[in-house]
Motif scaffolding. Structure first.
Motif, PDB file in Angstrom:
ATOM      1  N   GLY A  44      -0.115   2.549   3.347  1.00 59.31           N
ATOM      2  CA  GLY A  44       1.144   2.944   2.715  1.00 59.31           C
ATOM      3  C   GLY A  44       2.320   2.032   3.022  1.00 59.31           C
ATOM      4  O   GLY A  44       3.449   2.498   3.160  1.00 59.31           O
ATOM      5  N   VAL A  45       2.050   0.712   3.075  1.00 58.30           N
ATOM      6  CA  VAL A  45       3.131  -0.210   3.475  1.00 58.30           C
ATOM      7  C   VAL A  45       4.027  -0.585   2.290  1.00 58.30           C
ATOM      8  O   VAL A  45       3.547  -0.938   1.210  1.00 58.30           O
ATOM      9  CB  VAL A  45       2.545  -1.472   4.152  1.00 58.30           C
ATOM     10  CG1 VAL A  45       3.530  -2.636   4.129  1.00 58.30           C
ATOM     11  CG2 VAL A  45       2.181  -1.140   5.599  1.00 58.30           C
ATOM     12  N   THR A  56       4.474  -1.832  -2.524  1.00 63.86           N
ATOM     13  CA  THR A  56       4.834  -0.423  -2.671  1.00 63.86           C
ATOM     14  C   THR A  56       3.665   0.441  -2.231  1.00 63.86           C
ATOM     15  O   THR A  56       2.613   0.439  -2.876  1.00 63.86           O
ATOM     16  CB  THR A  56       5.194  -0.106  -4.138  1.00 63.86           C
ATOM     17  OG1 THR A  56       6.205  -1.021  -4.561  1.00 63.86           O
ATOM     18  CG2 THR A  56       5.717   1.314  -4.275  1.00 63.86           C
ATOM     19  N   GLU A  57       3.844   1.114  -1.100  1.00 65.47           N
ATOM     20  CA  GLU A  57       2.807   2.024  -0.573  1.00 65.47           C
ATOM     21  C   GLU A  57       1.419   1.397  -0.679  1.00 65.47           C
ATOM     22  O   GLU A  57       0.490   1.996  -1.242  1.00 65.47           O
ATOM     23  CB  GLU A  57       2.874   3.374  -1.294  1.00 65.47           C
ATOM     24  CG  GLU A  57       4.172   4.092  -0.994  1.00 65.47           C
ATOM     25  CD  GLU A  57       4.311   5.422  -1.720  1.00 65.47           C
ATOM     26  OE1 GLU A  57       3.321   5.879  -2.318  1.00 65.47           O
ATOM     27  OE2 GLU A  57       5.403   5.981  -1.687  1.00 65.47           O
ATOM     28  N   GLY A  93       5.296   2.844   6.214  1.00 65.32           N
ATOM     29  CA  GLY A  93       3.856   2.673   6.349  1.00 65.32           C
ATOM     30  C   GLY A  93       3.443   2.352   7.769  1.00 65.32           C
ATOM     31  O   GLY A  93       4.265   2.358   8.685  1.00 65.32           O
ATOM     32  N   ALA A  94       2.141   2.072   7.932  1.00 65.12           N
ATOM     33  CA  ALA A  94       1.580   1.791   9.259  1.00 65.12           C
ATOM     34  C   ALA A  94       0.628   0.607   9.157  1.00 65.12           C
ATOM     35  O   ALA A  94      -0.027   0.413   8.123  1.00 65.12           O
ATOM     36  CB  ALA A  94       0.829   3.015   9.770  1.00 65.12           C
ATOM     37  N   ILE A  95       0.588  -0.198  10.218  1.00 63.42           N
ATOM     38  CA  ILE A  95      -0.374  -1.303  10.307  1.00 63.42           C
ATOM     39  C   ILE A  95      -1.020  -1.231  11.690  1.00 63.42           C
ATOM     40  O   ILE A  95      -0.321  -1.281  12.703  1.00 63.42           O
ATOM     41  CB  ILE A  95       0.304  -2.677  10.098  1.00 63.42           C
ATOM     42  CG1 ILE A  95       1.018  -2.728   8.737  1.00 63.42           C
ATOM     43  CG2 ILE A  95      -0.726  -3.795  10.206  1.00 63.42           C
ATOM     44  CD1 ILE A  95       1.722  -4.055   8.442  1.00 63.42           C
ATOM     45  N   ARG A  96      -2.339  -1.088  11.720  1.00 68.90           N
ATOM     46  CA  ARG A  96      -3.050  -0.950  12.989  1.00 68.90           C
ATOM     47  C   ARG A  96      -4.173  -1.974  13.077  1.00 68.90           C
ATOM     48  O   ARG A  96      -4.850  -2.235  12.088  1.00 68.90           O
ATOM     49  CB  ARG A  96      -3.646   0.451  13.137  1.00 68.90           C
ATOM     50  CG  ARG A  96      -2.604   1.550  13.233  1.00 68.90           C
ATOM     51  CD  ARG A  96      -3.230   2.896  13.546  1.00 68.90           C
ATOM     52  NE  ARG A  96      -2.300   3.956  13.169  1.00 68.90           N
ATOM     53  CZ  ARG A  96      -2.212   4.485  11.950  1.00 68.90           C
ATOM     54  NH1 ARG A  96      -3.020   4.080  10.986  1.00 68.90           N
ATOM     55  NH2 ARG A  96      -1.321   5.416  11.698  1.00 68.90           N
ATOM     56  N   LEU A  97      -4.347  -2.502  14.288  1.00 68.08           N
ATOM     57  CA  LEU A  97      -5.483  -3.388  14.563  1.00 68.08           C
ATOM     58  C   LEU A  97      -6.334  -2.696  15.622  1.00 68.08           C
ATOM     59  O   LEU A  97      -5.836  -2.442  16.726  1.00 68.08           O
ATOM     60  CB  LEU A  97      -5.001  -4.742  15.073  1.00 68.08           C
ATOM     61  CG  LEU A  97      -6.132  -5.754  15.291  1.00 68.08           C
ATOM     62  CD1 LEU A  97      -6.544  -6.389  13.974  1.00 68.08           C
ATOM     63  CD2 LEU A  97      -5.720  -6.834  16.287  1.00 68.08           C
ATOM     64  N   GLY A 113       2.432  -5.406  -6.360  1.00 66.28           N
ATOM     65  CA  GLY A 113       2.697  -4.851  -5.034  1.00 66.28           C
ATOM     66  C   GLY A 113       1.939  -3.602  -4.682  1.00 66.28           C
ATOM     67  O   GLY A 113       2.170  -3.016  -3.622  1.00 66.28           O
ATOM     68  N   HIS A 114       1.007  -3.189  -5.553  1.00 64.80           N
ATOM     69  CA  HIS A 114       0.261  -1.961  -5.269  1.00 64.80           C
ATOM     70  C   HIS A 114      -1.223  -2.200  -5.530  1.00 64.80           C
ATOM     71  O   HIS A 114      -1.571  -2.864  -6.503  1.00 64.80           O
ATOM     72  CB  HIS A 114       0.784  -0.826  -6.165  1.00 64.80           C
ATOM     73  CG  HIS A 114       0.260   0.511  -5.759  1.00 64.80           C
ATOM     74  ND1 HIS A 114       0.682   1.164  -4.617  1.00 64.80           N
ATOM     75  CD2 HIS A 114      -0.678   1.308  -6.317  1.00 64.80           C
ATOM     76  CE1 HIS A 114       0.034   2.309  -4.505  1.00 64.80           C
ATOM     77  NE2 HIS A 114      -0.798   2.414  -5.521  1.00 64.80           N
TER      78      HIS A 114
END
Ligand code: ATP
Ligand code: MG
Length: 266
Positions: free
Chosen positions: A20-21, A32-33, A70-74, A240-241
């Motif tokens: 959802g970034v 967009t998301e 949004g979230a970004i995880r590694l 962007g989506h």
């Protein structure tokens, strides 16, 4: 099959999980998301028309643009709270759309520069060239030579990087990125400007990085033959989506993708 010997599947927990970034530049909504997952041990590509937000996605992952939501995880760890150099230390390494070679340094020195996050010594130690410093430098040089060997440029180690032909400079960037010991290697249009023979070699190299070095790869690329040949999974971005995600076969058969993007060339 991946380096782990498992057939990759979207149900595997992803190494990279973008959820959802949203990224905006003033009135421009570059992302967009947007969701984008890269399962461990895969080559996962991000494709889409010019301006779709592919480079912005890599910039958001590496901390080079502010993320509005949004979230970004590694590997489950939050990256958004970390500054760019700390993200590199977690193993996220990238190359750039435009060539970023130091032309006046030697080929080897360019690759050694890629290891700077792993070499720690004081300025004094480097001036006096203490035994400790010399050990670290020798290890750095050896590792850099291994990376040059991997991409097939070991013979050119002492040449000024600016003397290399364009295609070899692209490989040099790959060697420099490998020298940083990536867990996740993000490549932004590595085949841009390469001829078909060089592109085929690049494809072999990308798969060797995955299969022999066990590095997970996120690939942004316009060359569809290359993308479909090397990728385990593909995500298509449009304005962007994400428009679609799946295996290369699934994505190529998706009528929306064909209409928005793949159909362009026909
Ligand atoms: N730093 C910035 N400032 C303002 N607008 C930007 C910035 N970076 C990107 N954009 C805009 O965001 C949108 C997405 O750009 P981006 O570079 O991510 O696209 P891309 O998919 O990588 O395209 P290409 O295939 O041409 O490289 C475009 O409209 C672009 O003009
Ligand atoms: Mg781009």
């Amino acid at each position: 099959m991946t380096a782990t010997g498992q057939a990759p599947s979207p149900s595997m927990p992803p190494l990279l999980d973008v959820a959802g970034v949203t990224v905006r530049f003033g009135g421009i909504h570059a992302l967009t998301e947007a969701d984008f997952a890269i399962p461990a041990g895969t080559v996962t590509s991000l494709i889409g028309p010019n301006g779709a937000g592919k480079t912005t996605m890599l910039n958001a992952i590496t901390g080079m643009v502010p993320v509005a939501a949004g979230a970004i995880r590694l590997g489950g760890e939050d990256l958004l709270g970390l500054p760019p150099h700390r993200r590199a230390a977690t193993g996220v390494v990238r190359t750039f759309q435009n060539l970023e070679v130091f032309t006046s340094l030697s080929v080897l020195e360019n690759v050694m520069a890629g290891r700077h996050t792993h070499t720690r010594y004081s300025i004094l130690a480097s001036l006096v060239r203490t035994p400790g410093f010399r050990r670290v430098e020798a290890a750095c040089r050896n590792r850099a030579m291994d990376c040059l060997d991997f991409v097939g440029l070991a013979d050119m180690a002492d040449a000024p990087a600016g003397d290399l032909p364009y295609g070899s400079q692209r490989l040099l960037e790959m060697a420099r990125a490998l020298a940083a010991d990536p867990k996740l290697l993000l490549l932004d249009e590595p085949a841009a400007g390469l001829n078909s023979k060089e592109t085929a070699r690049l494809g072999d190299l990308i798969m060797a990085v995955r299969d022999k070095l066990g590095v997970t790869i996120g690939l942004v690329e316009h060359d569809m033959d290359l993308v479909m040949h090397v990728s385990d999974f593909v995500t298509v971005l449009n304005f962007g989506h994400p428009l679609a995600s799946g295996t290369p076969d699934e994505v190529q058969a998706d009528p929306e993708v064909v209409r928005a993007y793949l159909g362009e060339d026909e």
